[in-house]
Design an enzyme around this catalytic site. Structure first.
Site, PDB file in Angstrom:
ATOM      1  N   LEU A  20      10.438 -15.522   4.945  1.00 16.96           N
ATOM      2  CA  LEU A  20      11.238 -16.722   5.208  1.00 16.96           C
ATOM      3  C   LEU A  20      11.280 -17.624   3.975  1.00 16.96           C
ATOM      4  O   LEU A  20      12.328 -18.195   3.648  1.00 16.96           O
ATOM      5  CB  LEU A  20      10.666 -17.487   6.397  1.00 16.96           C
ATOM      6  CG  LEU A  20      10.652 -16.766   7.749  1.00 16.96           C
ATOM      7  CD1 LEU A  20      10.138 -17.713   8.831  1.00 16.96           C
ATOM      8  CD2 LEU A  20      12.024 -16.231   8.108  1.00 16.96           C
TER       9      LEU A  20
ATOM     10  N   GLU B  47      15.777 -20.490   9.560  1.00 16.52           N
ATOM     11  CA  GLU B  47      14.779 -20.413   8.481  1.00 16.52           C
ATOM     12  C   GLU B  47      13.893 -21.656   8.450  1.00 16.52           C
ATOM     13  O   GLU B  47      13.468 -22.112   7.393  1.00 16.52           O
ATOM     14  CB  GLU B  47      15.437 -20.207   7.117  1.00 16.52           C
ATOM     15  CG  GLU B  47      16.459 -19.103   7.056  1.00 16.52           C
ATOM     16  CD  GLU B  47      15.886 -17.736   7.309  1.00 16.52           C
ATOM     17  OE1 GLU B  47      14.658 -17.588   7.295  1.00 16.52           O
ATOM     18  OE2 GLU B  47      16.681 -16.805   7.541  1.00 16.52           O
TER      19      GLU B  47
ATOM     20  N   PHE C 182       0.401 -28.833  12.765  1.00 18.31           N
ATOM     21  CA  PHE C 182       0.792 -27.721  13.638  1.00 18.31           C
ATOM     22  C   PHE C 182      -0.294 -27.397  14.658  1.00 18.31           C
ATOM     23  O   PHE C 182      -0.024 -26.843  15.700  1.00 18.31           O
ATOM     24  CB  PHE C 182       1.079 -26.469  12.811  1.00 18.31           C
ATOM     25  CG  PHE C 182       2.311 -26.585  11.943  1.00 18.31           C
ATOM     26  CD1 PHE C 182       3.569 -26.372  12.460  1.00 18.31           C
ATOM     27  CD2 PHE C 182       2.206 -26.908  10.604  1.00 18.31           C
ATOM     28  CE1 PHE C 182       4.709 -26.460  11.681  1.00 18.31           C
ATOM     29  CE2 PHE C 182       3.327 -27.003   9.797  1.00 18.31           C
ATOM     30  CZ  PHE C 182       4.580 -26.794  10.336  1.00 18.31           C
TER      31      PHE C 182
ATOM     32  N   SER D 203      25.023 -15.803   4.674  1.00 22.21           N
ATOM     33  CA  SER D 203      23.981 -15.311   5.572  1.00 22.21           C
ATOM     34  C   SER D 203      23.897 -13.787   5.544  1.00 22.21           C
ATOM     35  O   SER D 203      22.808 -13.213   5.591  1.00 22.21           O
ATOM     36  CB  SER D 203      24.244 -15.782   7.003  1.00 22.21           C
ATOM     37  OG  SER D 203      24.089 -17.173   7.113  1.00 22.21           O
TER      38      SER D 203
END
Length: 391
Positions: free
Chosen positions: A246, A370, A390, A98
């Site tokens: 991302l 993410e 969405f 990370s």
């Protein structure tokens, strides 16, 4: 006499898919993890600590920070080489990977892709060397999977910008020198390069974590932070710019999860071959071998998927929903492998003397950040149906 054991990723000779240079990158990173991470990471995890200032220059000296970027001290490596590096880093610990992912694929990538030349020259060489640490401020306390609803605001005040708001769950924030902050403007969203010592910037370290403990995580407060006009990323307009960062980071995650799963499986096979019960090693029982075989098959499939997507990335044909396939599948399967390995190791599976439970706990976070599994399912579903769930 038993036959010679085979390492899980040697089962179908996946090394043949890699170039000599790619294998060399993998082996160098594996050695660094052996030397600088594995002997200490269990203690770091217990103490909720990562020696970022010690590790970053080491990783920078190897060209691992922003290694897939070009210029400004970056290595310009292939997507597959970068992925293999992430795999070895996460075999050490998800927190270590990370650190590298956030530095290179989020903070550095945002500046490299959307920044002006002055911003690039100021930050990228130092970040590539590990002399400056970056973080990426998109997630907010009330807005994780829905960044379009962020509350952080940037308003004009003469030639300057004033930022107000907060960002939550920001990896590297407690040790960062610079943050890429995303904020709502009058006409959309924009990105800003924010020095962490700017007046009005505060950081609260997030404690009591039960996952990713060897990773510094913080909440960034922005209270009337005044920035010059030059702080804005000139090429970052709208949410699409933030989401592209991302997508960049998710590629490394799809590879990294393989490393965590491989470490668990390698550890478990060694344990099962030496742990005797009922007069023979538990690896000789059919139920154990069935578990090991199933996990090895899933590990091969995850690796093949990662290589395929990496080659597409190098060819410039990789699409965001394909990255979602990689992140969704590989992290989900890695977590399942870690949990199954724990069952084979019994009570020893929860001991910090072995890496299995640590990886399992870390992968719970990797599954979420993410983009949660549900978000990636919807991205894939939209591509399959042409319908946006969405909205």
């Amino acid at each position: 006499m038993p036959r010679r054991r085979t390492s899980p990723l040697d089962l179908i000779d996946v090394d043949r898919l890699l170039t000599e240079e790619e294998r060399a990158v993998r082996d160098v990173v594996r050695q660094v993890i052996d030397d600088r991470v594995r002997p200490y990471v269990a203690e770091w995890y217990e103490e909720a600590f990562l020696p970022v200032r010690e590790l970053a220059p080491v990783f920078g000296g190897l060209g691992l920070l922003g290694m897939h970027l070009t210029g400004y001290g970056c290595a310009g490596a292939s997507a597959v080489a970068y992925g293999l590096a992430c795999m070895e880093l996460e075999a050490g610990d998800s927190g270590v990977r990370s650190l590298v992912s956030v530095q290179g694929s989020l903070a550095m990538y945002a500046i490299w892709r959307f920044g002006g030349e002055e911003q690039k020259q100021r930050w990228l060489p130092r970040m590539a060397a590990g002399a400056a640490i970056g973080c990426f401020g998109l997630t907010e306390p009330d807005h994780g999977s829905d960044p379009a609803s962020m509350k952080t605001r940037a308003r004009r005040d003469g030639a300057d910008w004033i930022l107000d708001g907060s960002k939550m769950w920001i990896t590297n924030a407690p040790v960062a020198d610079v943050a890429v902050i995303w904020a709502r403007l009058e006409d959309g969203l924009g990105g800003f390069v924010v020095p962490m010592d700017a007046p009005g910037v505060s950081v609260r370290t997030i404690g009591h974590k039960l996952s990713l403990r060897a990773s510094p995580t913080g909440e960034i407060g922005l209270d009337g932070v005044r920035l010059p006009a030059s702080a804005r990323l000139p090429g970052a307009e709208g949410l699409k710019a933030a989401l592209s960062c991302l997508t960049e980071a998710r590629q490394g995650i799809a590879w990294g999860a393989i490393g965590a799963a491989r470490e668990c499986l390698d550890t478990t096979i060694t344990y099962a071959c030496t742990r005797d019960q009922f007069g023979k090693p538990i690896a000789q029982f059919q139920l154990t071998q069935a578990k090991l075989a199933d996990m090895a098959v899933e590990l091969q499939k995850a690796f093949l998927l990662a290589v395929h997507l990496g080659r597409a990335g190098d060819a410039g044909t990789l699409r965001p929903e394909q990255v979602s396939v990689g992140k969704l599948n590989n992290v989900r399967e890695a977590l399942a492998i870690a949990r199954e390995c724990r069952t084979i190791m019994g009570a020893n599976g929860i001991s910090g003397d072995y890496p299995v439970m640590r990886h399992a706990a870390n992968l719970e976070s990797v599954l979420t950040y993410e983009g949660t599994s549900e978000i990636h399912q919807l991205i894939i579903g939209q591509r399959l149906t042409g319908l946006n769930a969405f909205a």
